[in-house]
Write a protein that holds these residues in place. Structure first.
Motif, short mmCIF file in Angstrom:
data_model
loop_
_atom_site.label_atom_id
_atom_site.label_comp_id
_atom_site.label_asym_id
_atom_site.label_seq_id
_atom_site.Cartn_x
_atom_site.Cartn_y
_atom_site.Cartn_z
N ASP A 57 30.08 46.57 33.00
CA ASP A 57 31.08 47.11 33.91
C ASP A 57 30.53 48.16 34.84
N GLU A 58 29.23 48.37 34.80
CA GLU A 58 28.63 49.30 35.75
C GLU A 58 28.57 48.66 37.14
N PRO A 59 28.34 49.47 38.18
CA PRO A 59 28.37 48.94 39.55
C PRO A 59 27.49 47.70 39.71
N HIS A 60 28.06 46.71 40.40
CA HIS A 60 27.36 45.47 40.68
C HIS A 60 28.03 44.84 41.90
N PRO A 61 27.28 44.20 42.79
CA PRO A 61 27.89 43.64 44.00
C PRO A 61 29.08 42.73 43.72
N GLU A 62 29.00 41.91 42.67
CA GLU A 62 30.12 41.01 42.38
C GLU A 62 31.38 41.78 42.02
N LEU A 63 31.23 42.84 41.22
CA LEU A 63 32.38 43.65 40.87
C LEU A 63 32.87 44.46 42.06
N ASP A 64 31.96 44.90 42.90
CA ASP A 64 32.36 45.67 44.08
C ASP A 64 33.25 44.84 45.00
N VAL A 65 32.90 43.57 45.17
CA VAL A 65 33.70 42.69 46.02
C VAL A 65 35.09 42.49 45.41
N ALA A 66 35.15 42.25 44.10
CA ALA A 66 36.44 42.04 43.44
C ALA A 66 37.29 43.30 43.50
N ARG A 67 36.66 44.46 43.34
CA ARG A 67 37.40 45.72 43.40
C ARG A 67 37.93 45.97 44.82
N PHE A 143 39.54 40.00 39.22
CA PHE A 143 38.61 41.05 38.80
C PHE A 143 38.26 40.88 37.31
N LEU A 144 39.25 40.53 36.49
CA LEU A 144 38.96 40.24 35.08
C LEU A 144 37.99 39.07 34.96
N ASP A 145 38.18 38.03 35.76
CA ASP A 145 37.27 36.90 35.74
C ASP A 145 35.86 37.32 36.15
N ALA A 146 35.77 38.21 37.14
CA ALA A 146 34.45 38.71 37.55
C ALA A 146 33.78 39.49 36.43
N ARG A 147 34.55 40.28 35.70
CA ARG A 147 33.98 41.02 34.57
C ARG A 147 33.50 40.06 33.48
N GLN A 148 34.25 38.98 33.26
CA GLN A 148 33.82 37.99 32.27
C GLN A 148 32.52 37.31 32.71
N ARG A 149 32.45 36.95 33.98
CA ARG A 149 31.24 36.30 34.48
C ARG A 149 30.03 37.22 34.36
N ALA A 263 44.35 28.28 26.60
CA ALA A 263 43.63 28.57 27.84
C ALA A 263 44.53 28.37 29.05
N ARG A 264 45.37 27.35 29.03
CA ARG A 264 46.26 27.09 30.16
C ARG A 264 47.20 28.26 30.42
N LYS A 265 47.56 28.98 29.34
CA LYS A 265 48.50 30.09 29.49
C LYS A 265 47.81 31.38 29.96
N VAL A 266 46.60 31.62 29.49
CA VAL A 266 46.01 32.96 29.70
C VAL A 266 44.71 32.95 30.48
N ASN A 267 44.19 31.79 30.87
CA ASN A 267 42.94 31.77 31.60
C ASN A 267 43.09 32.55 32.91
N PRO A 268 42.22 33.52 33.19
CA PRO A 268 42.41 34.37 34.37
C PRO A 268 42.29 33.62 35.69
N VAL A 269 41.44 32.60 35.76
CA VAL A 269 41.30 31.85 37.01
C VAL A 269 42.60 31.10 37.32
N VAL A 270 43.15 30.45 36.31
CA VAL A 270 44.41 29.72 36.50
C VAL A 270 45.55 30.71 36.77
N ALA A 271 45.59 31.79 36.02
CA ALA A 271 46.64 32.79 36.20
C ALA A 271 46.57 33.40 37.60
N ALA A 272 45.37 33.66 38.10
CA ALA A 272 45.22 34.21 39.45
C ALA A 272 45.70 33.22 40.49
N LEU A 437 37.51 39.32 26.92
CA LEU A 437 36.24 39.88 27.35
C LEU A 437 35.25 39.86 26.19
N VAL A 438 34.03 39.48 26.49
CA VAL A 438 32.97 39.50 25.48
C VAL A 438 32.55 40.95 25.28
#
Length: 447
Positions: A57-67, A143-149, A263-272, A437-438
């Motif tokens: 969760d430290e700064p990273h370009p992918e998280l910066d874009v999502a934020r 953003f949650l999906d980005a943190r998972q990735r 997964a259909r109920k709580v998957n962040p990509v589908v939920a988003a 989250l892992v």
């Protein structure tokens, strides 16, 4: 009549409503924003998987874009909420006129303060606010999906580096074994016991293994650089890594139907994507409401340099603006919003289908990896016993392939580690599919 140019100064004070956002999400974004301002600490050495995941969760370009996407969506919420906020305007109009009645020029300057508030537009603003709020919810899920990735990427790069080290050990053992064989044949060749062709054959085998070992060494550096990038420490190549004692390897494989439904109920990509679809639907409702009236309340206080009978120092009133004809603007906006909704609904169906296939592939991968892991464990046990037998024969000074046995054991250990890491990564993907989250504490056994 001679008029001086008028000067208008307006001050807008939009109404602010407390956004209904998750406190945990806000605190997390705040903490990560503060962390972004701090210099990166050196990587621990040796580095564990838990320590690596703790940096996810430290700064990273992918998280910066999502934020930034979340911030932009929240700004849109504020923008829509301000539509029904109170607005204050100050008008200053310096003016010198020559009345047609004669009498010379006179000062006709004036100043006024106008307060205006939209009371209702009969649902349009509420639909726009709903669309903006759904967009914020969708971006938070993204953003949650980005943190998972990020976590999956760190795990994959960490395991790749460990496997690169183990593969180097295999290739180095193979090179050493072939060099010993080549050296023995070279001594026999000096004694005239083997031909030049046989000597060159052994030397060629050694040279080929040396090339393979050198390539493995390069892959070690490449894997470390990829891990450094995943940790957003491109200038800090990790040194020694500690192989994790994984906790997930003996889990029971989940039922596909139950996992797919979860997964259909709580998957962040589908939920988003669902939130994006809801936002598009609310936007369509807002565009349809463009033709509805708008009711405003107004208060005005004025000061005049010139007194006229038709002027008022104070005015309060209501204004109802009813659109009569807008030249096809509403129809075009509705058509555009309807098309956007159709696109979002199609994307939602696609990600739902993709998720169903991904869950099936993940479950089948677990089943395959379970079998592969058992085979790898059996291979290590066999090679271990084979090496013991080779050592015993070697100690009895009987010709044996002790070096080859050591190479094959090292290779079996590499294959076993590969099976373990692939299985652990597959379980991490399962958790990500179900919105979890892992966490570092769930991946390694406590010493």
């Amino acid at each position: 009549m001679l008029r001086m140019p008028a000067t208008h100064i307006s001050i807008e004070r939009p109404h602010r409503r407390i956004a209904r956002r998750s406190l945990a999400s806000a605190l997390l974004l705040c903490a990560m924003g503060v962390a972004a301002e701090q210099p990166s600490a050196p990587l621990p050495s040796p580095l564990t998987l838990g320590q690596a995941l703790a940096l996810a969760d430290e700064p990273h370009p992918e998280l910066d874009v999502a934020r930034a996407d979340i911030d932009r969506a929240r700004a849109r919420v504020q923008e829509q909420e301000s539509r029904q906020g109170t607005r204050a305007y100050l008008d200053l109009i310096p003016e010198w006129v020559n009345p047609s009645t004669g009498g010379g020029g006179t000062n006709d300057s004036r100043a006024r303060i106008l307060l205006s508030k939209q009371l209702t537009d009969f649902g349009r603003t509420r639909s726009l606010e709903s669309a903006a709020e759904d967009e914020v919810a969708g971006r938070e899920l993204a953003f949650l999906d980005a943190r998972q990735r990020r976590r999956l990427e760190i795990m994959a790069r960490f395991f790749d580096t460990l496997l690169a080290d183990l593969r180097y050990a295999v290739d180095n053992e193979e090179m050493a074994h072939r060099y010993v064989n080549y050296d023995k044949v070279r001594e026999r060749h000096a004694l005239g016991q083997v031909s030049e062709v046989e000597l060159l054959d052994y030397e060629n085998r050694y040279r080929e293994s040396l090339i393979t070992r050198t390539e493995s060494q390069k892959r070690q550096s490449s894997a470390r650089l990829r891990l450094a990038h995943a940790l957003n420490r491109p200038d800090q190549l990790p040194g020694e890594l500690i192989a994790p004692k994984l906790t997930v390897l003996d889990r029971e494989i989940p039922d596909y139907k139950a996992l797919s439904e979860d997964a259909r109920k709580v998957n962040p990509v589908v939920a988003a994507q669902r939130k994006d679809t809801d936002a598009a639907r609310a936007t369509l409702n807002a565009e349809r409401a463009r033709s509805r009236p708008t009711l405003n309340a107004e208060l005005e206080a004025a000061e005049y340099e010139r007194t006229l009978s038709g002027r008022n120092d104070f005015r309060a009133g209501l204004s109802l603006r009813v659109p009569l004809y807008q030249g096809g603007e509403v129809d075009a906006a509705v058509a555009r919003a309807a098309a956007d909704l159709s696109v979002r609904e199609a994307r939602l169906r696609k990600v739902e289908h993709d998720l169903q296939q991904t869950v099936l592939d993940a479950v089948q991968e677990l089943e395959t990896l379970k079998v592969r892991r058992e085979a790898a464990k059996q291979r290590v046990a066999f090679r271990d016993l084979y090496l013991d037998r080779a050592r015993a024969i070697y100690e009895m000074e009987v010709q044996t392939s002790l070096g080859d046995a050591m190479v094959r054991l090292t290779e079996a250990q590499w294959l076993a580690a590969q099976a373990d890491y692939q299985l652990a990564l597959a379980w991490a993907r399962i958790e990500a599919l179900t919105g979890k989250l892992v966490e570092p504490s769930t991946q390694e056994k406590k010493p």
